[in-house]
Scaffold this active site. Structure first.
Site, PDB file in Angstrom:
ATOM      1  N   ARG A  98      33.818  28.887  50.501  1.00 32.22           N
ATOM      2  CA  ARG A  98      33.707  28.051  51.535  1.00 32.22           C
ATOM      3  C   ARG A  98      34.081  28.894  52.853  1.00 32.22           C
ATOM      4  NH1 ARG A  98      36.064  22.387  51.495  1.00 32.22           N
ATOM      5  NH2 ARG A  98      34.988  22.421  53.650  1.00 32.22           N
ATOM      6  N   VAL A 156      36.213  21.041  59.430  1.00 36.28           N
ATOM      7  CA  VAL A 156      37.209  22.140  58.957  1.00 36.28           C
ATOM      8  C   VAL A 156      36.666  23.360  59.681  1.00 36.28           C
ATOM      9  CG1 VAL A 156      38.620  20.880  57.414  1.00 36.28           C
ATOM     10  CG2 VAL A 156      36.999  22.541  56.733  1.00 36.28           C
ATOM     11  N   HIS A 196      41.019  16.632  59.662  1.00 35.87           N
ATOM     12  CA  HIS A 196      41.210  17.210  58.354  1.00 35.87           C
ATOM     13  C   HIS A 196      41.669  18.525  58.302  1.00 35.87           C
ATOM     14  CE1 HIS A 196      38.300  13.743  56.837  1.00 35.87           C
ATOM     15  NE2 HIS A 196      39.478  13.177  57.142  1.00 35.87           N
ATOM     16  N   THR A 242      28.066  11.927  60.479  1.00 36.53           N
ATOM     17  CA  THR A 242      29.147  11.462  59.452  1.00 36.53           C
ATOM     18  C   THR A 242      28.622  10.429  58.435  1.00 36.53           C
ATOM     19  OG1 THR A 242      31.375  10.924  58.792  1.00 36.53           O
ATOM     20  CG2 THR A 242      30.516  10.168  60.952  1.00 36.53           C
TER      21      THR A 242
HETATM   22  P1  OAD Z   1      29.191  13.732  54.434  1.00 35.07           P
HETATM   23  O1  OAD Z   1      28.448  14.857  53.748  1.00 35.07           O
HETATM   24  O2  OAD Z   1      29.757  12.583  53.629  1.00 35.07           O
HETATM   25  O3  OAD Z   1      28.110  13.173  55.421  1.00 35.07           O
HETATM   26  C1  OAD Z   1      27.247  13.934  56.322  1.00 35.07           C
HETATM   27  C2  OAD Z   1      26.365  13.160  57.086  1.00 35.07           C
HETATM   28  O4  OAD Z   1      25.855  13.649  57.799  1.00 35.07           O
HETATM   29  C3  OAD Z   1      25.323  12.248  56.237  1.00 35.07           C
HETATM   30  O5  OAD Z   1      25.458  10.765  56.884  1.00 35.07           O
HETATM   31  C4  OAD Z   1      24.150  12.645  56.717  1.00 35.07           C
HETATM   32  O6  OAD Z   1      22.904  11.909  56.547  1.00 35.07           O
HETATM   33  C5  OAD Z   1      24.376  13.339  57.959  1.00 35.07           C
HETATM   34  N1  OAD Z   1      23.423  14.522  58.424  1.00 35.07           N
HETATM   35  C6  OAD Z   1      23.069  15.613  57.709  1.00 35.07           C
HETATM   36  N2  OAD Z   1      22.434  16.532  58.238  1.00 35.07           N
HETATM   37  C7  OAD Z   1      22.530  16.135  59.550  1.00 35.07           C
HETATM   38  C8  OAD Z   1      21.743  16.554  60.829  1.00 35.07           C
HETATM   39  N3  OAD Z   1      21.177  17.892  60.803  1.00 35.07           N
HETATM   40  N4  OAD Z   1      21.919  16.014  61.943  1.00 35.07           N
HETATM   41  C9  OAD Z   1      22.684  14.506  61.917  1.00 35.07           C
HETATM   42  N5  OAD Z   1      23.093  14.283  60.828  1.00 35.07           N
HETATM   43  C10 OAD Z   1      23.064  14.860  59.635  1.00 35.07           C
HETATM   44  O7  OAD Z   1      30.416  14.420  55.633  1.00 35.07           O
HETATM   45  P2  OAD Z   1      31.572  13.702  56.292  1.00 35.07           P
HETATM   46  O8  OAD Z   1      31.194  12.264  56.763  1.00 35.07           O
HETATM   47  O9  OAD Z   1      31.896  14.349  57.388  1.00 35.07           O
HETATM   48  O10 OAD Z   1      37.067  15.732  53.873  1.00 35.07           O
HETATM   49  O11 OAD Z   1      32.683  13.732  55.169  1.00 35.07           O
HETATM   50  C11 OAD Z   1      33.915  13.254  55.489  1.00 35.07           C
HETATM   51  C12 OAD Z   1      34.890  14.044  54.666  1.00 35.07           C
HETATM   52  O12 OAD Z   1      34.595  14.002  53.446  1.00 35.07           O
HETATM   53  C13 OAD Z   1      34.906  15.306  55.103  1.00 35.07           C
HETATM   54  O13 OAD Z   1      35.741  15.614  56.201  1.00 35.07           O
HETATM   55  C14 OAD Z   1      35.780  16.014  53.673  1.00 35.07           C
HETATM   56  C15 OAD Z   1      34.942  15.153  52.670  1.00 35.07           C
HETATM   57  O14 OAD Z   1      35.591  14.983  51.546  1.00 35.07           O
HETATM   58  C16 OAD Z   1      37.863  16.701  53.706  1.00 35.07           C
HETATM   59  O15 OAD Z   1      37.600  17.779  53.606  1.00 35.07           O
HETATM   60  C17 OAD Z   1      39.247  16.307  53.804  1.00 35.07           C
END
Ligand code: OAD
Length: 242
Positions: free
Chosen positions: A70, A104, A120, A188
């Site tokens: 990564r 991150v 995170h 998110t």
């Molecule tokens: P997710 O992968 O769970 O969610 C990504 C979100 O971004 C989804 O709701 C998609 O619909 C949206 N998305 C994707 N592409 C997009 C774009 N071009 N524009 C706008 N939205 C878009 O990621 P997180 O919510 O960040 O934790 O996940 C939370 C945590 O889960 C992360 O920080 C990580 C993971 O386990 C750790 O590493 C501790």
């Protein structure tokens, strides 16, 4: 101008203090895989095999292999217009702007944002399990990296599943969510806590909510304006209209 974009612009213009909560979706257009969804990182890997303290105790080399992979992807990519738009917002709001990110990758700072709370951790920081020092390490690492100070075993400075977030950072987040007038929630899925609760908390404290995401999430129900689209397209449209 699209009505939702217009309403988003109004929300920002009517605020004196604003905050951003970003997730993996804001970096998707930079070419960084998100965690969930079609090509999400957790589709191909089990979180508990890679992102837990237990996984690291059991097989540190496997965990480092994943993080090194990564790190290499992120090193080869750069911030996109959504990150730059956040930095522009900070220029407009000065000290009345806070950026809370679950990411991150460090892209918000690379794009010029300064008041960034990385809840995170940061994938380019390492923490020594022996002397507890935390330092930035951008050079390529092998799968058994050792501390430059004491030769102890290093781990990524990332908050893993089952671990607590840094207390000082969390205090700053909650202080901010108590006073901010508008929270922009960008990219998110809002399923990982505590960040998944920040929208509802800000709302309870009287803030307006503006969400930008490709799809709807639990935050869409509480959002005053919810724009469905790519962050790298939608956010510049909004910020450039301020
Ligand atoms: P997710 O992968 O769970 O969610 C990504 C979100 O971004 C989804 O709701 C998609 O619909 C949206 N998305 C994707 N592409 C997009 C774009 N071009 N524009 C706008 N939205 C878009 O990621 P997180 O919510 O960040 O934790 O996940 C939370 C945590 O889960 C992360 O920080 C990580 C993971 O386990 C750790 O590493 C501790």
């Amino acid at each position: 101008m699209d009505e939702k974009i217009e309403n988003a612009v109004k929300l920002i213009k009517n605020s004196y203090q604003i905050s951003v909560l970003s997730g993996a979706g804001i970096s998707a257009e930079s070419g960084i895989p998100t965690f969930r969804g079609e090509d999400g990182l957790w589709k191909n890997y089990r979180a508990e095999e890679l992102a837990t303290p237990q996984a690291f105790s059991k097989d540190p080399e496997l965990v480092w292999e994943w993080y090194n992979w990564r790190r290499a992807i992120i090193s080869s990519k750069k911030p996109n217009p959504a990150h730059y738009s956040c930095a522009k917002l900070e220029k407009i709001f000065n000290s009345k702007f806070t950026l809370i990110t679950q990411n991150v990758d460090g892209f918000h700072r690379l794009a010029g944002a300064e008041n960034v709370l990385e809840i995170h951790g940061n994938i380019f920081e390492v923490k020594c399990l022996k002397c507890n020092i935390i330092y930035e390490e951008r050079s390529e690492l092998d799968n058994k990296p050792l501390c430059r100070e004491c030769d102890g075993r290093l781990r990524p400075n990332i908050v893993w599943f089952g671990e607590s977030l840094d207390q000082n950072i969390l205090t700053n987040v909650y202080d901010d969510l108590a006073t901010t007038e508008l929270l922009l929630i960008i990219g998110t899925s809002a399923v990982v806590y505590p960040a998944a609760s920040f929208g509802a908390l800000a709302k309870q404290n009287g803030a307006k909510i503006l969400e930008i995401n490709l799809t709807s999430t639990q935050n869409s129900q509480i959002a005053d304006v919810s724009v469905q689209g790519k962050a790298g397209e939608v956010l510049p449209l909004i910020v450039d209209s301020l």
